[in-house]
Design a protein around this motif. Structure first.
Motif, PDB file in Angstrom:
ATOM      1  N   ARG A 102       0.451  -1.790  -0.283  1.00 38.76           N
ATOM      2  CA  ARG A 102      -0.276   0.280   0.052  1.00 38.76           C
ATOM      3  C   ARG A 102       0.551   0.959   0.137  1.00 38.76           C
ATOM      4  O   ARG A 102       0.441   2.024  -0.946  1.00 38.76           O
ATOM      5  N   SER A 106       1.853   2.326  -6.725  1.00 45.36           N
ATOM      6  CA  SER A 106       0.243   3.345  -6.919  1.00 45.36           C
ATOM      7  C   SER A 106      -0.782   2.670  -6.642  1.00 45.36           C
ATOM      8  O   SER A 106      -0.631   1.208  -6.776  1.00 45.36           O
ATOM      9  N   GLU A 107      -2.021   3.373  -6.951  1.00 41.50           N
ATOM     10  CA  GLU A 107      -3.300   2.667  -6.416  1.00 41.50           C
ATOM     11  C   GLU A 107      -3.571   1.445  -7.696  1.00 41.50           C
ATOM     12  O   GLU A 107      -3.530   0.616  -7.871  1.00 41.50           O
ATOM     13  N   ALA A 110      -1.296  -1.538  -6.505  1.00 42.54           N
ATOM     14  CA  ALA A 110      -1.591  -1.972  -5.715  1.00 42.54           C
ATOM     15  C   ALA A 110      -3.118  -2.955  -5.249  1.00 42.54           C
ATOM     16  O   ALA A 110      -2.635  -3.923  -4.424  1.00 42.54           O
ATOM     17  N   ILE A 111      -3.800  -2.475  -6.296  1.00 40.68           N
ATOM     18  CA  ILE A 111      -4.854  -2.960  -5.805  1.00 40.68           C
ATOM     19  C   ILE A 111      -5.506  -4.376  -6.594  1.00 40.68           C
ATOM     20  O   ILE A 111      -5.724  -5.291  -5.574  1.00 40.68           O
ATOM     21  N   HIS A 127      -8.542   1.296 -14.825  1.00 39.60           N
ATOM     22  CA  HIS A 127      -8.053   2.582 -14.832  1.00 39.60           C
ATOM     23  C   HIS A 127      -7.256   3.364 -15.733  1.00 39.60           C
ATOM     24  O   HIS A 127      -7.614   3.001 -17.091  1.00 39.60           O
ATOM     25  N   LYS A 130      -3.065   5.996 -13.743  1.00 40.07           N
ATOM     26  CA  LYS A 130      -3.031   6.985 -11.897  1.00 40.07           C
ATOM     27  C   LYS A 130      -3.680   5.727 -11.451  1.00 40.07           C
ATOM     28  O   LYS A 130      -3.304   5.687 -10.022  1.00 40.07           O
ATOM     29  N   ARG A 131      -4.878   6.193 -11.290  1.00 39.97           N
ATOM     30  CA  ARG A 131      -6.165   6.164 -10.412  1.00 39.97           C
ATOM     31  C   ARG A 131      -7.337   4.858 -10.589  1.00 39.97           C
ATOM     32  O   ARG A 131      -7.586   5.041 -12.319  1.00 39.97           O
ATOM     33  N   LEU A 132      -7.978   4.251 -10.783  1.00 36.58           N
ATOM     34  CA  LEU A 132      -8.808   3.046 -10.908  1.00 36.58           C
ATOM     35  C   LEU A 132     -10.379   4.468 -11.064  1.00 36.58           C
ATOM     36  O   LEU A 132     -10.836   5.689 -10.610  1.00 36.58           O
TER      37      LEU A 132
END
Length: 136
Positions: A102, A106-107, A110-111, A127, A130-132
Motif C-alpha cells: 500500500r 501506486s493505486e 497495489a489493487i 484505470h 494512475k487511478r482506478l
C-alpha cells in the motif's frame, strides 16, 4: 496483452520489483510473446525479473488501462524455487507485507495485490494509468 504474477509466500509476503526504467514498485510481469499462453508468460516474466520460479494457481483479475488500451491478466502464484536477484528490468526485488504494498505501489498496482489477497476474484477493473475508474 500483459500478465502479472502476484506471488504470495507462506508468510503472506508478496514478491515485488522496483522497475529499472521508472523506479516504481510493481508486481513482476510484462507483455506476452505472440504465441505464448498467459500462464507460461507469467512464469517466464516472474523468473526473468526476479529469479523466482512460480506455480500459477488462478486468475484473480483483469485490469484495463483505458488510456492505452492495454489489458492485464493477473494471476495468483506461489514460489516453487529460485533465489531473488535483480535483472535488466529490476533494480530491487523484495518480499513486501500488504502494508508495504500500500505504501510503495501506486493505486493501480497495489489493487492487483490486494485483490489477490481478498480471495473474492476474479476482479474486473479499469484505470487511467494512475487511478482506478469506478465501475458503472
Amino acid at each position: 496483452m500483459s500478465v502479472a504474477g502476484i506471488t504470495v509466500r507462506g508468510d503472506g509476503r508478496i514478491l515485488a520489483i522496483r522497475r529499472a526504467d521508472n523506479g516504481t514498485w510493481e508486481p513482476p510481469g510484462g507483455v506476452l510473446e505472440l504465441h505464448e499462453d498467459p500462464r507460461t508468460g507469467v512464469v517466464r516474466e516472474v523468473f526473468e525479473e526476479t529469479g523466482i520460479k512460480v506455480d500459477v494457481r488462478q486468475l484473480t483479475g483483469v485490469y484495463k488501462n483505458m488510456n492505452l488500451g492495454v489489458v492485464a491478466l493477473v494471476f495468483r502464484c506461489e514460489p516453487s524455487a529460485g533465489t531473488e536477484r535483480t535483472s535488466s528490468e529490476s533494480t530491487a526485488v523484495e518480499w513486501l507485507t500488504p502494508d508495504e504494498v500500500r505504501e510503495r505501489m501506486s493505486e493501480v498496482f497495489a489493487i492487483r495485490v490486494l485483490d489477490v489477497l481478498d480471495g473474492n476474484g476474479p476482479h474486473v477493473r479499469s484505470h487511467d494509468g494512475k487511478r482506478l475508474i469506478p465501475a458503472g
